[in-house]
Design an enzyme around this catalytic site. Structure first.
Site, mmCIF file in Angstrom:
data_model
loop_
_atom_site.group_PDB
_atom_site.id
_atom_site.type_symbol
_atom_site.label_atom_id
_atom_site.label_comp_id
_atom_site.label_asym_id
_atom_site.label_seq_id
_atom_site.Cartn_x
_atom_site.Cartn_y
_atom_site.Cartn_z
ATOM 1 N N SER A 204 -8.129 19.920 18.795
ATOM 2 C CA SER A 204 -7.326 19.310 19.856
ATOM 3 C C SER A 204 -7.373 20.180 21.105
ATOM 4 C CB SER A 204 -5.884 19.192 19.361
ATOM 5 O OG SER A 204 -5.042 18.735 20.397
ATOM 6 N N THR A 244 -13.756 3.363 26.077
ATOM 7 C CA THR A 244 -14.406 4.039 27.206
ATOM 8 C C THR A 244 -14.095 5.525 27.164
ATOM 9 O OG1 THR A 244 -14.221 2.047 28.525
ATOM 10 C CG2 THR A 244 -14.571 4.118 29.733
ATOM 11 N N CYS A 329 6.936 18.468 15.889
ATOM 12 C CA CYS A 329 6.851 17.091 15.408
ATOM 13 C C CYS A 329 8.010 16.759 14.489
ATOM 14 C CB CYS A 329 5.545 16.890 14.643
ATOM 15 S SG CYS A 329 4.191 17.753 15.409
#
Ligand SMILES: *Cc1c(COP(=O)(O)O)cnc(C)c1O
Length: 383
Positions: A204, A244, A329
């Protein structure tokens, strides 16, 4: 009140100005704004060139082939693609067993739970007291119908490192696919897919001073490994992930990865000294228990339990520090951290634990001020 001291680099990092600058070249008219899939004009070709040179750069850092890099929206999506993408292979071969650990990120645990709903079975390995998963544990858990082993390289709450090379070697011998979530290791310790031997690896950008919303999945090509797409439409990324391509995000990820790679040795040493300094401050305070064992952890993360105080109260009282209890989280839930209970901490101690994480902009004065402040608040709360 002055701004809180930021010690939450494991949750996210500020984008490096060098990275932001590189990204800006790929947004506006006059820059590489076009669709990299547009084959009919020079704007498209230039955008494609930027994407492909970013792919080559990330591949080189990982010691991979550029064709093995799939762009995703982040490590959460990479983890989902790595696991769910093996669904049809599992069904076709009758291998419907997955091995993982109880201290994985929720992106792995929740995806594994979903696979269980689809009829797969999952073994959750218990971590050692230091937060490591060993090859021996994996070996004992492997079955003839094991499809995948997924164990994180560095744990996001503790900073503990597991022997992924040892785990992947066992998997290879048994024809089992291996995946590792490298979101917390990539850029901080060497992550070489040949040396590790893994088939799949997630990373990430926003954990390494890149932008949020971009990540990658390494997919080993040599054994014809092909994943079921989770996002359909257009067949981008060798049919594994349509959409895209966000040129600016991809360029940002590559620039961030390059900076991390170039500065790794220097930053490891610098942040290591900061971590040691912080730990020695902590050792002056009463009833402090280190959940992170510095000898097996990356220096960027220190998880600490404070005896005799309530964790939530402590976190609220520490308003001059930007830190978290375990993983960001989980901060909406009142459950104790599954990682801390997973390494055998009592609920009370898990609740009274905080994660301090350091990074590129952390200075010695931040460490000293944070420690002085922490000692004062703890003293007040314990009275
Ligand atoms: C941050 C993190 C993730 C999630 O990454 P995103 O890019 O935010 O989706 C997954 N796994 C680990 C270990 C992490 O630290």
């Amino acid at each position: 009140m002055s701004s809180p001291i930021y010690l939450d680099y494991a949750a996210s990092t500020p984008t490096d100005p060098v990275v932001a600058d590189a990204m800006h070249q790929h947004l506006c008219l006059g820059g590489n704004f076009a669709n990299p899939a547009s084959r009919g004009h020079v704007y498209g070709w230039q955008a494609d060139e930027a994407v492909e040179s970013a792919r080559a750069a990330v591949a080189q850092i990982l010691n991979a082939n550029p064709r093995e890099i799939i762009w995703t929206s982040g490590a959460t999506e990479s983890d989902n693609l790595a696991i769910k993408g093996l669904m049809s292979r599992g069904l076709r071969t009758g291998r419907k067993h997955i091995v993982t650990s109880a201290i994985e990120h929720k992106a792995i645990l929740d995806t594994c739970a979903w696979m269980e709903d689809q009829g797969f079975s999952v073994s959750y390995l218990q971590a050692s007291a230091t937060g490591a998963i060993t090859p021996a544990q994996v070996q004992a858990a492997l079955r003839d119908d094991t499809l995948l082993v997924t164990v994180m390289q560095v744990n996001n709450e503790l900073g503990s490192i597991s022997d992924i090379a040892g785990i992947a070697k066992l998997c290879r011998e048994r024809g089992v696919i291996s995946h590792t979530d490298a979101a917390q290791s990539f850029g901080k310790i060497p992550v070489d897919v040949q040396a590790l031997g893994v088939d799949l690896l997630s990373l990430s950008a926003h954990k390494i001073y890149g932008p949020k919303g971009i990540g990658a999945l390494y997919v080993r090509r040599q054994d014809g490994l092909k994943l079921d797409a989770q996002v359909h439409g257009g067949g981008h990324e060798m049919g594994m992930r349509s959409g895209t391509l966000p040129t600016h995000q991809i360029v940002g990820l590559a620039a961030a990865a390059q900076l991390m790679h170039d500065e790794m040795a220097e930053q490891t040493q610098r942040i290591g000294a900061l971590r040691d300094r912080f730990v020695s401050h902590l050792q002056q305070m009463p009833s402090v228990h280190l959940n992170s064992d510095p000898s097996v952890c990356i220096p960027q993360i220190v998880n600490v339990a404070f005896g005799g105080v309530d964790g939530e109260t402590l976190l609220l009282a520490l308003n001059e520090l930007a830190i978290s209890t375990g993983s960001a989280c989980n901060s909406a839930s009142v459950e104790p951290s599954h990682v801390l209970t997973g390494i055998g901490l009592s609920r009370a101690l898990a609740d009274a634990s905080l994660r301090f994480s350091f990074g590129r902009y952390t200075r010695t004065t931040d460490i000293d001020q944070a420690a002085t402040y922490l000692a004062a608040v703890l003293g007040r709360l314990r009275q």
